[in-house]
Design an enzyme around this catalytic site. Structure first.
Site, PDB file in Angstrom:
ATOM      1  N   TYR A 154     -69.607  34.568 -37.675  1.00  0.00           N
ATOM      2  CA  TYR A 154     -69.560  35.881 -37.005  1.00  0.00           C
ATOM      3  C   TYR A 154     -70.765  36.050 -36.070  1.00  0.00           C
ATOM      4  CZ  TYR A 154     -69.248  41.015 -36.703  1.00  0.00           C
ATOM      5  OH  TYR A 154     -69.162  42.317 -36.262  1.00  0.00           O
ATOM      6  N   LYS A 158     -70.863  36.523 -32.028  1.00  0.00           N
ATOM      7  CA  LYS A 158     -71.438  37.719 -31.408  1.00  0.00           C
ATOM      8  C   LYS A 158     -72.631  37.374 -30.505  1.00  0.00           C
ATOM      9  CE  LYS A 158     -68.580  40.772 -33.093  1.00  0.00           C
ATOM     10  NZ  LYS A 158     -67.691  41.512 -32.208  1.00  0.00           N
TER      11      LYS A 158
HETATM   12  P1  NAI Z   1     -61.909  46.902 -37.814  1.00  0.00           P
HETATM   13  O1  NAI Z   1     -61.580  45.726 -38.656  1.00  0.00           O
HETATM   14  O2  NAI Z   1     -61.753  48.269 -38.394  1.00  0.00           O
HETATM   15  O3  NAI Z   1     -61.113  46.857 -36.440  1.00  0.00           O
HETATM   16  C1  NAI Z   1     -60.975  45.675 -35.701  1.00  0.00           C
HETATM   17  C2  NAI Z   1     -59.760  45.812 -34.811  1.00  0.00           C
HETATM   18  O4  NAI Z   1     -59.565  44.600 -34.093  1.00  0.00           O
HETATM   19  C3  NAI Z   1     -58.491  46.063 -35.625  1.00  0.00           C
HETATM   20  O5  NAI Z   1     -57.741  47.084 -34.999  1.00  0.00           O
HETATM   21  C4  NAI Z   1     -57.768  44.727 -35.549  1.00  0.00           C
HETATM   22  O6  NAI Z   1     -56.373  44.839 -35.678  1.00  0.00           O
HETATM   23  C5  NAI Z   1     -58.183  44.251 -34.167  1.00  0.00           C
HETATM   24  N1  NAI Z   1     -57.987  42.822 -33.995  1.00  0.00           N
HETATM   25  C6  NAI Z   1     -58.405  41.822 -34.809  1.00  0.00           C
HETATM   26  N2  NAI Z   1     -57.987  40.633 -34.345  1.00  0.00           N
HETATM   27  C7  NAI Z   1     -57.309  40.887 -33.187  1.00  0.00           C
HETATM   28  C8  NAI Z   1     -56.650  40.067 -32.233  1.00  0.00           C
HETATM   29  N3  NAI Z   1     -56.596  38.745 -32.391  1.00  0.00           N
HETATM   30  N4  NAI Z   1     -56.049  40.660 -31.165  1.00  0.00           N
HETATM   31  C9  NAI Z   1     -56.095  42.016 -30.996  1.00  0.00           C
HETATM   32  N5  NAI Z   1     -56.696  42.834 -31.885  1.00  0.00           N
HETATM   33  C10 NAI Z   1     -57.298  42.279 -32.957  1.00  0.00           C
HETATM   34  O7  NAI Z   1     -63.399  46.660 -37.328  1.00  0.00           O
HETATM   35  P2  NAI Z   1     -64.481  47.636 -36.636  1.00  0.00           P
HETATM   36  O8  NAI Z   1     -65.544  47.835 -37.610  1.00  0.00           O
HETATM   37  O9  NAI Z   1     -63.825  48.791 -36.013  1.00  0.00           O
HETATM   38  O10 NAI Z   1     -65.047  46.639 -35.529  1.00  0.00           O
HETATM   39  C11 NAI Z   1     -64.752  46.728 -34.145  1.00  0.00           C
HETATM   40  C12 NAI Z   1     -65.659  45.778 -33.413  1.00  0.00           C
HETATM   41  O11 NAI Z   1     -67.018  46.148 -33.665  1.00  0.00           O
HETATM   42  C13 NAI Z   1     -65.521  44.318 -33.860  1.00  0.00           C
HETATM   43  O12 NAI Z   1     -65.675  43.460 -32.753  1.00  0.00           O
HETATM   44  C14 NAI Z   1     -66.679  44.161 -34.819  1.00  0.00           C
HETATM   45  O13 NAI Z   1     -67.073  42.821 -34.930  1.00  0.00           O
HETATM   46  C15 NAI Z   1     -67.725  45.015 -34.159  1.00  0.00           C
HETATM   47  N6  NAI Z   1     -68.796  45.450 -35.028  1.00  0.00           N
HETATM   48  C16 NAI Z   1     -68.548  46.225 -36.132  1.00  0.00           C
HETATM   49  C17 NAI Z   1     -69.595  46.622 -36.935  1.00  0.00           C
HETATM   50  C18 NAI Z   1     -69.394  47.489 -38.132  1.00  0.00           C
HETATM   51  O14 NAI Z   1     -70.387  47.724 -38.846  1.00  0.00           O
HETATM   52  N7  NAI Z   1     -68.220  47.995 -38.419  1.00  0.00           N
HETATM   53  C19 NAI Z   1     -70.972  46.192 -36.658  1.00  0.00           C
HETATM   54  C20 NAI Z   1     -71.116  45.384 -35.487  1.00  0.00           C
HETATM   55  C21 NAI Z   1     -70.055  45.039 -34.706  1.00  0.00           C
END
Ligand code: NAI
Length: 246
Positions: A154, A158
């Site tokens: 991951y 990133k």
């Molecule tokens: P989440 O798991 O709630 O949402 C991720 C979204 O991406 C989901 O809607 C999922 O269906 C979609 N997704 C996954 N693979 C996909 C694909 N191949 N094609 C299209 N859509 C796809 O995660 P969250 O927490 O909302 O994270 C959003 C972004 O923020 C991610 O990139 C994550 O790595 C990043 N992030 C999140 C943090 C956190 O603490 N929640 C911290 C740092 C970064």
């Protein structure tokens, strides 16, 4: 053709992506709510936007797939005539110590988080270069800035996004397209919900502001980077992390 600014938000069915989609719609964008598997949740994001007086449409695409992404962006450009804002938010994690990490878990995370961003930038730029304007905002992570034990795949994806952001920012600056990364810290979403209480407490102890963030905290920064006022900001990594990575 669309009179509003068109914003594509990947992975916008829930969590941070959903909050970003709502924020951009509130700012007056027509939002393309991308999802991979969760159509119901994506429709729910659209309904929320519409109930607040905004406009949105849902589109399925697995951003990890090169040709699917190409088809997705061609269709958007054909239908709406433009892409003004691209937010590469879709992301997954498959955490584990590197000594036990499978090749599949490494590849899947890189393919979705980093190659996915490459695919979307590659195809969205076709419209942005032609119109000589655009905003690309990539969602990185403090893991990519600082590294994190148990997240080698991951964190690599990133950190890769940060290199991608800075390189593309240099390539397209002359066309008035800005490219920035937002690096969230620990944000309360489904992705972090599955962590144990012990891990959550350990993380919280390392956050100077002493609390976890909300999806809206990240969405506010993305919203700002999409505005005219952010015209002179490119190639930056902005942490929204309660001070974790300073
Ligand atoms: P989440 O798991 O709630 O949402 C991720 C979204 O991406 C989901 O809607 C999922 O269906 C979609 N997704 C996954 N693979 C996909 C694909 N191949 N094609 C299209 N859509 C796809 O995660 P969250 O927490 O909302 O994270 C959003 C972004 O923020 C991610 O990139 C994550 O790595 C990043 N992030 C999140 C943090 C956190 O603490 N929640 C911290 C740092 C970064």
């Amino acid at each position: 053709m669309c009179k509003k600014q068109v914003a594509v938000v990947t992975g916008a069915s829930r969590g941070i992506g959903r909050a970003i989609a709502i924020q951009l719609a509130t700012q007056g964008c027509f939002v393309i709510v991308n999802y991979n598997g969760s159509k119901e949740a994506a429709l729910n994001t659209k309904e929320e936007i519409v109930s607040r007086g905004g406009e949105a449409e849902v589109y399925q695409c697995d951003v990890a797939d090169y040709s699917e992404s190409e088809r997705f962006f061609s269709e958007i450009i054909k239908t709406y005539g433009t892409i003004d804002v691209l937010v590469n938010n879709a992301g997954i994690n498959r955490d584990g110590l590197i000594i036990k990490m499978s090749e599949e878990d490494f590849d899947r995370v890189i393919d979705t988080n980093m190659k996915g961003a490459f695919h979307c930038i590659r195809f969205a730029l076709k419209a942005m270069l032609r119109q000589k304007s655009g905003r690309i905002i990539n969602i990185s992570s403090v893991s990519g800035v600082m590294g994190n034990a148990g997240q080698a795949n991951y964190a690599a994806s990133k950190a890769g996004i940060i290199g991608l952001t800075k390189s593309v920012a240099r390539e397209v600056a002359s066309r008035h397209i800005t490219v920035n990364a937002v690096a969230p810290g620990f944000i309360q979403t489904d992705m972090t919900e599955k962590l144990s209480d012990a891990v959550k407490e350990r993380v919280k102890a390392g956050i100077p502001l002493g609390q976890f963030g909300k999806p809206e905290d990240v969405a506010a920064m993305v919203g700002f980077l999409a505005t005219k006022e952010a015209d002179y900001i490119t190639g930056q990594v902005i942490c929204v992390d309660g001070g974790m990575a300073m």
